[in-house]
Design a protein around this motif. Sequence first.
Motif, mmCIF file in Angstrom:
data_model
loop_
_atom_site.group_PDB
_atom_site.id
_atom_site.type_symbol
_atom_site.label_atom_id
_atom_site.label_comp_id
_atom_site.label_asym_id
_atom_site.label_seq_id
_atom_site.Cartn_x
_atom_site.Cartn_y
_atom_site.Cartn_z
ATOM 1 N N HIS A 124 12.415 -8.206 2.842
ATOM 2 C CA HIS A 124 11.502 -9.075 3.590
ATOM 3 C C HIS A 124 10.344 -8.268 4.184
ATOM 4 C CE1 HIS A 124 10.362 -12.401 6.342
ATOM 5 N NE2 HIS A 124 10.090 -11.411 7.183
ATOM 6 N N HIS A 125 10.635 -7.064 4.630
ATOM 7 C CA HIS A 125 9.611 -6.267 5.316
ATOM 8 C C HIS A 125 9.043 -5.147 4.444
ATOM 9 C CE1 HIS A 125 7.585 -4.867 8.998
ATOM 10 N NE2 HIS A 125 7.802 -3.642 8.535
ATOM 11 N N TYR A 126 9.925 -4.381 3.808
ATOM 12 C CA TYR A 126 9.480 -3.147 3.163
ATOM 13 C C TYR A 126 9.000 -3.334 1.725
ATOM 14 C CZ TYR A 126 11.508 -0.907 7.230
ATOM 15 O OH TYR A 126 11.783 -0.529 8.523
ATOM 16 N N ASP A 127 9.244 -4.487 1.133
ATOM 17 C CA ASP A 127 8.781 -4.714 -0.230
ATOM 18 C C ASP A 127 7.530 -5.579 -0.280
ATOM 19 O OD1 ASP A 127 10.709 -3.112 -1.320
ATOM 20 O OD2 ASP A 127 12.066 -4.731 -1.900
ATOM 21 N N LEU A 128 6.706 -5.486 0.750
ATOM 22 C CA LEU A 128 5.431 -6.207 0.773
ATOM 23 C C LEU A 128 4.427 -5.588 -0.194
ATOM 24 C CD1 LEU A 128 5.028 -6.768 4.617
ATOM 25 C CD2 LEU A 128 5.479 -8.520 2.898
ATOM 26 N N GLY A 129 4.712 -4.384 -0.648
ATOM 27 C CA GLY A 129 3.817 -3.703 -1.578
ATOM 28 C C GLY A 129 3.319 -2.396 -0.999
ATOM 29 N N ASN A 130 3.417 -1.337 -1.780
ATOM 30 C CA ASN A 130 2.978 -0.024 -1.311
ATOM 31 C C ASN A 130 1.492 -0.008 -0.973
ATOM 32 O OD1 ASN A 130 5.586 0.956 -1.692
ATOM 33 N ND2 ASN A 130 5.161 1.628 -3.776
ATOM 34 N N ASP A 131 0.693 -0.766 -1.716
ATOM 35 C CA ASP A 131 -0.753 -0.789 -1.462
ATOM 36 C C ASP A 131 -1.063 -1.340 -0.070
ATOM 37 O OD1 ASP A 131 -1.299 0.281 -3.912
ATOM 38 O OD2 ASP A 131 -1.722 -1.636 -4.882
ATOM 39 N N PHE A 132 -0.224 -2.267 0.395
ATOM 40 C CA PHE A 132 -0.431 -2.809 1.743
ATOM 41 C C PHE A 132 -0.192 -1.726 2.787
ATOM 42 C CE2 PHE A 132 1.821 -4.642 5.485
ATOM 43 C CZ PHE A 132 0.707 -5.197 6.106
ATOM 44 N N TYR A 133 0.912 -1.000 2.691
ATOM 45 C CA TYR A 133 1.232 0.021 3.697
ATOM 46 C C TYR A 133 0.254 1.189 3.673
ATOM 47 C CZ TYR A 133 5.495 -2.404 4.926
ATOM 48 O OH TYR A 133 6.380 -3.342 5.380
ATOM 49 N N LYS A 207 13.130 -1.557 -3.152
ATOM 50 C CA LYS A 207 12.756 -1.219 -4.526
ATOM 51 C C LYS A 207 11.400 -0.534 -4.564
ATOM 52 C CE LYS A 207 15.379 -5.057 -6.540
ATOM 53 N NZ LYS A 207 15.291 -6.327 -7.316
ATOM 54 N N GLU A 208 10.460 -1.018 -3.740
ATOM 55 C CA GLU A 208 9.121 -0.433 -3.705
ATOM 56 C C GLU A 208 9.179 1.020 -3.231
ATOM 57 O OE1 GLU A 208 5.993 -1.675 -4.312
ATOM 58 O OE2 GLU A 208 6.569 -3.690 -4.939
ATOM 59 N N GLN A 209 9.948 1.284 -2.182
ATOM 60 C CA GLN A 209 10.052 2.642 -1.661
ATOM 61 C C GLN A 209 10.743 3.555 -2.664
ATOM 62 O OE1 GLN A 209 12.031 2.225 2.142
ATOM 63 N NE2 GLN A 209 10.097 1.960 3.232
ATOM 64 N N HIS A 210 11.804 3.067 -3.266
ATOM 65 C CA HIS A 210 12.562 3.879 -4.226
ATOM 66 C C HIS A 210 11.684 4.308 -5.396
ATOM 67 C CE1 HIS A 210 15.136 4.238 -7.890
ATOM 68 N NE2 HIS A 210 15.764 5.083 -7.084
ATOM 69 N N ALA A 211 10.909 3.385 -5.924
ATOM 70 C CA ALA A 211 10.075 3.698 -7.096
ATOM 71 C C ALA A 211 9.025 4.750 -6.757
ATOM 72 C CB ALA A 211 9.409 2.421 -7.606
ATOM 73 N N LEU A 212 8.332 4.604 -5.626
ATOM 74 C CA LEU A 212 7.291 5.550 -5.262
ATOM 75 C C LEU A 212 7.884 6.907 -4.884
ATOM 76 C CD1 LEU A 212 4.369 6.250 -4.788
ATOM 77 C CD2 LEU A 212 4.508 5.220 -2.511
ATOM 78 N N ALA A 213 8.990 6.913 -4.143
ATOM 79 C CA ALA A 213 9.623 8.174 -3.748
ATOM 80 C C ALA A 213 10.051 8.969 -4.977
ATOM 81 C CB ALA A 213 10.823 7.905 -2.842
#
Length: 414
Positions: A124-133, A207-213
């Motif tokens: 809900h919070h962390y998969d808003l998209g890496n580009d947003f953060y 999932k977003e954090q895992h992929a970028l990390a």
Amino acid sequence: MFLLSHMLKSFIRKGQLTVIDADGKRHVFGGREPGPQVTMQLTDPKLYRSLVFKAELTAGEAYMDGTMRFEEGSTLRDFLRLFSVNRLSLGSYPIQKVLRAIKMRFRKSMQSNRKGEAQRHVAHHYDLGNDFYKLFLDDHMLYSCAYFREEGETLEQAQRNKLRLLAVKLNLKPGMKVLDIGCGWGDLALYLAQLENVEVVGVTLSKEQHALATRRAEAAGLANRVRFELKDYRDVKESFDRIVSVGMFEHVGVRHYDEFFKKLNALMPDDGLAVIHSIGHMSPPGMTSPWLRKYIFPGGYSPALSEVVAVTEQNSLWVTDIEVLRLHYATTLAHWGQRFEANRDKVVAMYDERFARMWEFYLISCEMAFRTGSQMVFHLQLSRKRDAAPIVRDYVTDGQRAYIAREKELGLDV
């Protein structure tokens, strides 16, 4: 408007709030002590009653919807500061006291983070998209309290200070294996592996954090010593010499604290060390803001230290060190807020105006909670052995100086 006026007369004890109702009539509520001066317009009469019975939730939603506006030079920041400095008087208002007592009976169910459920909450919070953060975080995308050692430091410098402080408290030795619970976009894990000859495993539910990390570990040439797994910490089976968790404990929930510390105990040897970096508060046990729980962090809760230490005692863990970071998160949030506002048009283009207003309310209200409210950040260092870490605390200061020199040698300057 009568009931709302009655509550606001009791609520505003510092500063002044002028409310322009839906008919254009002005109502002035002034405290005896100096404070922020705010003029607010309520365009929907339904807000009058809702603000009495659901003050925090309604205020946030009304700002998001545009039915609560600020006039005559007043801003959302002014209003949230006024709210924060008067928060104790709101809590003492009879209706609010009764509602709080009822809600406290159900607070543990509001913090449920069972397997599967926890992943939905994180998404809900962390998969808003890496580009947003990337629009408001520092260059390395660290989404937790920075550590400002000196006035005027940049956000990037302060975030590196935080990583360095955590690394020192882990008391790393070559060949050790480290678990990073809630590893975010991976910067702490990568920093530890660059600084020391250690192996690091980071786990996240995003999932977003895992992929970028994972991409970052490969790009840094560290994939042989740093790996990231999309996994609930409760499913980790390996053993680790050191465990670190930054900004994840807020998502555990009181009813799961025993489960969390039992797992730490099971994953570490007797001389292992764990360092927990978490938001907390200096007041007695309470609840998460209903607005934050609904829109930002479902299942989230920042605890009182008394709630945490009681469970470490039950799990035979020594608290070998406690440090409380007081104003550091307020400064961090101010930096995020400035960067967010500078990129606000991009946020609206990504999502919409209501989403941008939601995040403005979130960032500023949290900053006020750390600046004038009861929120803080704590570090807990834990072990089963009383002497697993040096027994004289000088090593924390000396270690930071040594790591600053090592960063320069390795070309890790911010």
